[in-house]
Design an enzyme around this catalytic site. Structure first.
Site, PDB file in Angstrom:
ATOM      1  N   THR A  73     -14.374 -59.629  41.488  1.00  0.00           N
ATOM      2  CA  THR A  73     -14.520 -58.737  40.151  1.00  0.00           C
ATOM      3  C   THR A  73     -13.136 -58.812  39.454  1.00  0.00           C
ATOM      4  O   THR A  73     -13.000 -58.401  38.024  1.00  0.00           O
ATOM      5  CB  THR A  73     -14.392 -57.105  40.980  1.00  0.00           C
ATOM      6  OG1 THR A  73     -15.574 -57.017  41.650  1.00  0.00           O
ATOM      7  CG2 THR A  73     -14.069 -56.050  40.006  1.00  0.00           C
ATOM      8  N   GLN A 177     -22.720 -66.140  42.893  1.00  0.00           N
ATOM      9  CA  GLN A 177     -23.816 -66.577  44.045  1.00  0.00           C
ATOM     10  C   GLN A 177     -24.279 -67.771  43.937  1.00  0.00           C
ATOM     11  O   GLN A 177     -25.092 -68.158  44.647  1.00  0.00           O
ATOM     12  CB  GLN A 177     -25.033 -65.745  43.787  1.00  0.00           C
ATOM     13  CG  GLN A 177     -24.820 -64.092  43.707  1.00  0.00           C
ATOM     14  CD  GLN A 177     -24.630 -63.520  45.144  1.00  0.00           C
ATOM     15  OE1 GLN A 177     -24.970 -64.224  46.339  1.00  0.00           O
ATOM     16  NE2 GLN A 177     -24.175 -62.495  45.625  1.00  0.00           N
ATOM     17  N   SER A 197     -16.189 -66.417  44.185  1.00  0.00           N
ATOM     18  CA  SER A 197     -15.737 -65.545  45.286  1.00  0.00           C
ATOM     19  C   SER A 197     -15.535 -66.139  46.612  1.00  0.00           C
ATOM     20  O   SER A 197     -16.514 -67.121  46.950  1.00  0.00           O
ATOM     21  CB  SER A 197     -16.540 -64.271  45.331  1.00  0.00           C
ATOM     22  OG  SER A 197     -16.300 -63.403  46.285  1.00  0.00           O
ATOM     23  N   GLY A 198     -14.704 -65.612  47.559  1.00  0.00           N
ATOM     24  CA  GLY A 198     -14.722 -66.158  48.825  1.00  0.00           C
ATOM     25  C   GLY A 198     -15.539 -65.983  49.932  1.00  0.00           C
ATOM     26  O   GLY A 198     -16.000 -66.419  50.620  1.00  0.00           O
ATOM     27  N   THR A 235       2.766 -61.883  44.248  1.00  0.00           N
ATOM     28  CA  THR A 235       2.959 -62.688  45.369  1.00  0.00           C
ATOM     29  C   THR A 235       1.487 -63.290  45.947  1.00  0.00           C
ATOM     30  O   THR A 235       0.617 -62.328  45.995  1.00  0.00           O
ATOM     31  CB  THR A 235       3.698 -62.120  46.662  1.00  0.00           C
ATOM     32  OG1 THR A 235       4.865 -61.999  46.020  1.00  0.00           O
ATOM     33  CG2 THR A 235       3.873 -63.183  47.606  1.00  0.00           C
ATOM     34  N   CYS A 316     -22.224 -53.096  46.057  1.00  0.00           N
ATOM     35  CA  CYS A 316     -21.266 -52.625  45.372  1.00  0.00           C
ATOM     36  C   CYS A 316     -20.960 -51.257  44.676  1.00  0.00           C
ATOM     37  O   CYS A 316     -20.739 -50.807  43.470  1.00  0.00           O
ATOM     38  CB  CYS A 316     -20.655 -53.489  44.204  1.00  0.00           C
ATOM     39  SG  CYS A 316     -20.158 -55.304  44.985  1.00  0.00           S
TER      40      CYS A 316
END
Length: 376
Positions: A73, A177, A197-198, A235, A316
């Protein structure tokens, strides 16, 4: 509370890969800040650099094109809000089937938003897109998805690239996806930016990336202390990044698309004859279907009690079960759309899982038919 026995919601999040878990835990034992020049900081920096190469390899990108973010996002918002500012966009172009993250980011730019229709098979109306591109005044930022998260429909990316690539317009692709399931080849393809995305590939949640070409290197969203080559402040979450890298390196070995597609085909073949399957050319791990009269909210609760986790679409929406804007855009009647279930398979899925879902769903149908018979 016991954990659900069978997980069939990989499009929402794929379970943590053992390699990602090991990398995450090992990184948590390290102390320091990746921006520090001493040994502790350099160790974390090396860990991040290794993960950057692993993610780049899976995405077909150059290492320097990978900008780690806190989520997909965030990557989407950076591409759209930051990209609109950086490229002086006159309007944002999205499709009617985009994830909410794309739609909300487009609205946040304050620019006009042009929405391209979906065809009944779930594909973007490329004729309408071509007309919008041809008639545009100024630079458009075109933000489209590669694979729909609800239906699994794969957009004709080669044709989209051919339409947008040669123009002056900016192209951003939501590839969340698609990562690990389709060849992205970002470095050699037309998109200027791409979000991944992970946790869709077995990495921990809370880590994503924006892939950027050199001319999009000034696209910013979060200013800060110069991290990520000045492209994203804050960080770096080294442990999450390590998990993402390990998952990217290991995912192909766990996720065999042919095997997952065979399980999906097994499920599809076992559905009742009255089932309606949504979407044309779909990715092989997902099936979105409805049986008229069997509402998804009721079915999901019953399946959950059986220890079967599925969904009705995007994860979501704060746990809400509501009408799907994707199915509505495809022209699906509201009374049928409210019966839609999404079953998405992945690296943990087995034939036994599929058979358990089929048996569970069949029991729901039988109970409903019995009630209807009693009422008659």
């Amino acid at each position: 509370m016991t954990r659900p026995a069978i997980y069939l919601d990989h499009n929402a999040a794929s379970p943590l890969l053992p390699e990602a878990r090991s990398a995450l835990l090992a990184a948590l034992d390290l102390v320091g800040n990746p921006s520090s020049v001493h040994g502790h900081g350099r160790a974390l920096r090396n860990l991040i650099d290794t993960a950057r190469g692993q993610v780049a390899a899976l995405a077909g990108a150059e290492r320097k094109q990978v900008v780690f973010t806190g989520s997909a996002t965030e990557a989407i918002t950076q591409a759209i809000v930051g990209g609109a500012r950086s490229f002086a966009a006159s309007a944002i172009v999205i499709s009617a089937g985009e994830h909410a993250a794309v739609g909300k980011a487009a609205e946040a730019t304050g620019l006009p938003v042009i929405t391209i229709s979906l065809l009944p098979d779930g594909c973007i109306d490329l004729d309408q897109l071509a007309d919008v591109l041809a008639d545009a005044e100024g630079n458009l930022l075109v933000a489209l998805h590669w694979v729909n998260n609800e239906t699994g429909v794969v957009q004709p990316m080669a044709r989209i690239n051919a339409l947008v690539g040669p123009t002056r317009h900016t192209l951003f692709i939501d590839a969340v996806q698609a990562l690990g399931k389709l060849p992205l080849d970002f470095a050699a393809s037309a998109p200027d930016m791409m979000a991944i995305s992970g946790h869709k590939i077995g990495a921990p949640a809370g880590i994503g990336a924006l892939l950027v070409k050199a001319h999009a290197d000034l696209v910013r969203l979060i200013p800060g202390g110069g991290q990520e080559q000045g492209r994203r402040g804050g960080t770096e979450a080294a442990a999450l990044i390590a998990g993402f890298g390990a998952a990217a390196a290991a995912f192909a070995g766990h996720y065999e698309s042919a095997d997952v597609a065979a399980l999906t085909a097994r499920l599809e073949a076992a559905l009742p004859g009255e089932a309606v399957i949504f979407g044309g050319a779909r990715l092989g791990n997902v099936i979105n279907f409805a049986v008229p009269g069997v509402k998804s909210a009721t079915a999901m609760m019953a399946l959950d009690l059986m220890g079967l986790s599925v969904s009705s679409g995007s994860a979501c929406s704060s746990g809400k079960v509501g009408p799907s804007h994707v199915l509505a855009a495809m022209g699906v009647a509201p009374e049928l759309a409210e019966c839609a279930l999404r079953v998405s398979l992945g690296w943990t899925s087995t034939a036994a899982d599929v058979d358990a879902f089929v048996a569970g769903y069949q029991s729901i149908l039988e109970r409903q038919r019995a009630r209807q018979g009693q009422a008659a």
